[in-house]
Design a protein around this motif. Sequence first.
Motif, PDB file in Angstrom:
ATOM      1  N   TYR A  15     -34.236 -11.708  -3.437  1.00 55.17           N
ATOM      2  CA  TYR A  15     -34.348 -11.445  -1.998  1.00 55.17           C
ATOM      3  C   TYR A  15     -35.357 -10.327  -1.750  1.00 55.17           C
ATOM      4  N   ARG A  16     -36.312 -10.582  -0.863  1.00 49.97           N
ATOM      5  CA  ARG A  16     -37.313  -9.595  -0.477  1.00 49.97           C
ATOM      6  C   ARG A  16     -37.018  -9.140   0.950  1.00 49.97           C
ATOM      7  N   ILE A  17     -36.761  -7.862   1.141  1.00 55.40           N
ATOM      8  CA  ILE A  17     -36.395  -7.353   2.460  1.00 55.40           C
ATOM      9  C   ILE A  17     -37.473  -7.674   3.495  1.00 55.40           C
ATOM     10  N   LEU A  18     -38.728  -7.474   3.139  1.00 60.12           N
ATOM     11  CA  LEU A  18     -39.817  -7.734   4.071  1.00 60.12           C
ATOM     12  C   LEU A  18     -40.263  -9.187   4.057  1.00 60.12           C
ATOM     13  N   GLY A  19     -39.744  -9.959   3.102  1.00 64.36           N
ATOM     14  CA  GLY A  19     -40.125 -11.362   3.014  1.00 64.36           C
ATOM     15  C   GLY A  19     -41.492 -11.544   2.372  1.00 64.36           C
ATOM     16  N   LEU A  20     -41.859 -12.787   2.172  1.00 61.62           N
ATOM     17  CA  LEU A  20     -43.158 -13.104   1.589  1.00 61.62           C
ATOM     18  C   LEU A  20     -44.238 -13.089   2.660  1.00 61.62           C
ATOM     19  N   ASP A  21     -45.457 -12.928   2.239  1.00 61.99           N
ATOM     20  CA  ASP A  21     -46.593 -12.986   3.157  1.00 61.99           C
ATOM     21  C   ASP A  21     -46.619 -14.372   3.800  1.00 61.99           C
ATOM     22  N   PRO A  22     -46.498 -14.446   5.137  1.00 64.28           N
ATOM     23  CA  PRO A  22     -46.459 -15.762   5.806  1.00 64.28           C
ATOM     24  C   PRO A  22     -47.642 -16.649   5.445  1.00 64.28           C
ATOM     25  N   THR A  23     -48.798 -16.051   5.137  1.00 63.95           N
ATOM     26  CA  THR A  23     -49.964 -16.857   4.803  1.00 63.95           C
ATOM     27  C   THR A  23     -49.842 -17.515   3.440  1.00 63.95           C
ATOM     28  N   LEU A  24     -48.890 -17.024   2.623  1.00 68.82           N
ATOM     29  CA  LEU A  24     -48.703 -17.583   1.288  1.00 68.82           C
ATOM     30  C   LEU A  24     -47.570 -18.597   1.233  1.00 68.82           C
ATOM     31  N   VAL A  25     -46.847 -18.764   2.347  1.00 71.53           N
ATOM     32  CA  VAL A  25     -45.716 -19.687   2.400  1.00 71.53           C
ATOM     33  C   VAL A  25     -46.147 -20.978   3.075  1.00 71.53           C
ATOM     34  N   GLN A  26     -46.104 -22.052   2.334  1.00 74.42           N
ATOM     35  CA  GLN A  26     -46.506 -23.349   2.866  1.00 74.42           C
ATOM     36  C   GLN A  26     -45.535 -23.807   3.944  1.00 74.42           C
ATOM     37  N   ASP A  27     -46.078 -24.244   5.063  1.00 68.96           N
ATOM     38  CA  ASP A  27     -45.239 -24.739   6.154  1.00 68.96           C
ATOM     39  C   ASP A  27     -44.592 -26.053   5.726  1.00 68.96           C
ATOM     40  N   SER A  28     -43.276 -26.150   5.909  1.00 64.68           N
ATOM     41  CA  SER A  28     -42.557 -27.349   5.498  1.00 64.68           C
ATOM     42  C   SER A  28     -41.343 -27.560   6.391  1.00 64.68           C
ATOM     43  N   PRO A  29     -41.108 -28.784   6.864  1.00 62.28           N
ATOM     44  CA  PRO A  29     -39.909 -29.054   7.667  1.00 62.28           C
ATOM     45  C   PRO A  29     -38.629 -28.951   6.854  1.00 62.28           C
ATOM     46  N   LEU A  30     -38.766 -28.857   5.534  1.00 63.68           N
ATOM     47  CA  LEU A  30     -37.601 -28.753   4.657  1.00 63.68           C
ATOM     48  C   LEU A  30     -37.140 -27.307   4.491  1.00 63.68           C
ATOM     49  N   ARG A  31     -37.961 -26.361   4.947  1.00 62.10           N
ATOM     50  CA  ARG A  31     -37.684 -24.943   4.712  1.00 62.10           C
ATOM     51  C   ARG A  31     -36.622 -24.410   5.684  1.00 62.10           C
ATOM     52  N   PHE A  32     -35.694 -23.577   5.156  1.00 60.76           N
ATOM     53  CA  PHE A  32     -34.708 -22.922   6.008  1.00 60.76           C
ATOM     54  C   PHE A  32     -35.417 -21.860   6.844  1.00 60.76           C
ATOM     55  N   ARG A  33     -35.184 -21.907   8.156  1.00 62.61           N
ATOM     56  CA  ARG A  33     -35.944 -21.072   9.076  1.00 62.61           C
ATOM     57  C   ARG A  33     -35.215 -19.808   9.501  1.00 62.61           C
ATOM     58  N   GLU A  34     -33.893 -19.846   9.567  1.00 65.37           N
ATOM     59  CA  GLU A  34     -33.140 -18.717  10.111  1.00 65.37           C
ATOM     60  C   GLU A  34     -32.404 -17.907   9.053  1.00 65.37           C
ATOM     61  N   TRP A  35     -32.030 -18.530   7.951  1.00 65.67           N
ATOM     62  CA  TRP A  35     -31.162 -17.878   6.971  1.00 65.67           C
ATOM     63  C   TRP A  35     -31.752 -17.935   5.572  1.00 65.67           C
ATOM     64  N   ALA A  36     -31.391 -16.953   4.749  1.00 64.95           N
ATOM     65  CA  ALA A  36     -31.943 -16.834   3.397  1.00 64.95           C
ATOM     66  C   ALA A  36     -31.262 -17.823   2.458  1.00 64.95           C
ATOM     67  N   VAL A  37     -31.636 -19.083   2.571  1.00 63.10           N
ATOM     68  CA  VAL A  37     -31.018 -20.181   1.829  1.00 63.10           C
ATOM     69  C   VAL A  37     -32.095 -20.948   1.071  1.00 63.10           C
ATOM     70  N   VAL A  38     -31.731 -21.475  -0.097  1.00 58.62           N
ATOM     71  CA  VAL A  38     -32.602 -22.366  -0.856  1.00 58.62           C
ATOM     72  C   VAL A  38     -31.739 -23.448  -1.493  1.00 58.62           C
ATOM     73  N   LEU A  39     -32.255 -24.662  -1.569  1.00 54.69           N
ATOM     74  CA  LEU A  39     -31.571 -25.774  -2.226  1.00 54.69           C
ATOM     75  C   LEU A  39     -32.216 -26.060  -3.572  1.00 54.69           C
ATOM     76  N   ALA A  40     -31.486 -26.742  -4.434  1.00 51.44           N
ATOM     77  CA  ALA A  40     -32.044 -27.198  -5.703  1.00 51.44           C
ATOM     78  C   ALA A  40     -32.860 -28.464  -5.471  1.00 51.44           C
ATOM     79  N   ASP A  41     -33.636 -28.859  -6.483  1.00 49.06           N
ATOM     80  CA  ASP A  41     -34.507 -30.026  -6.340  1.00 49.06           C
ATOM     81  C   ASP A  41     -33.847 -31.316  -6.811  1.00 49.06           C
ATOM     82  N   ALA A  42     -32.535 -31.295  -7.029  1.00 47.08           N
ATOM     83  CA  ALA A  42     -31.817 -32.485  -7.493  1.00 47.08           C
ATOM     84  C   ALA A  42     -30.864 -32.988  -6.432  1.00 47.08           C
ATOM     85  N   GLN A  43     -30.746 -34.284  -6.319  1.00 45.15           N
ATOM     86  CA  GLN A  43     -29.745 -34.858  -5.437  1.00 45.15           C
ATOM     87  C   GLN A  43     -28.622 -35.436  -6.291  1.00 45.15           C
TER      88      GLN A  43
END
Length: 222
Positions: free
Chosen positions: A69-97
Amino acid sequence: MAMSSSLARLCRLTSRSASTALGYSRGKPLISRRWYISSSVRNNLQFKLDEQTAHSSLDLFKKDTGVIYRILGLDPTLVQDSPLRFREWAVVLADAQIDSGRHYWEVTVQNSSEFRVGVADVQTSRDECVGTNSTSWVFAYTQRKWFAMTSGKQVPVPFVGKSDQIGLLLDYEAGQLSLVDTQKSEVVHTIKTQFRSPISPAFALWDGELLTHSGLEIPPGL
């Protein structure tokens, strides 16, 4: 039981009411389906964290098996825009279904006082935190206490084992997600539900770092 102030601060409840106490309903798909690595054909589930789903405050490391967890977050210019990305909360999913079978994985947490581990529908809302809706099932650790969460409901879990290393046992057909004490190789608590679509391991983190261990055999006796 009402949600604790700390939990409420981290994941506000949505305006929609929860229809069950521990997640027997399923919300409608909210994003388009994507391709995941299918890992349900055998029990030793292998996965990495999916950077496309990671909130901008989360930074993946160790070949995408860990997250910090990064308090200031990542540089927005380095984060690829994706509709799959969590927008409000510090959440990540695995790549397996996961759509069948029994699976086991472990999590090691360092310097974190608040985190969540569990599973979520691969199409769960990216505007909600895992544990607050009917398409995610997690174990939350906060204020040195454990809770089972889904649909915004929380159930205290009496777990006195090490909070920095825990196991997750999933039985898809039985609709069970269990928190495992890795020291004793014992199930501490089980969330019972009914999985109706593919799910993925899910993680939320608000300080410190978390490392996943997949590809593990189910411990004997579980």
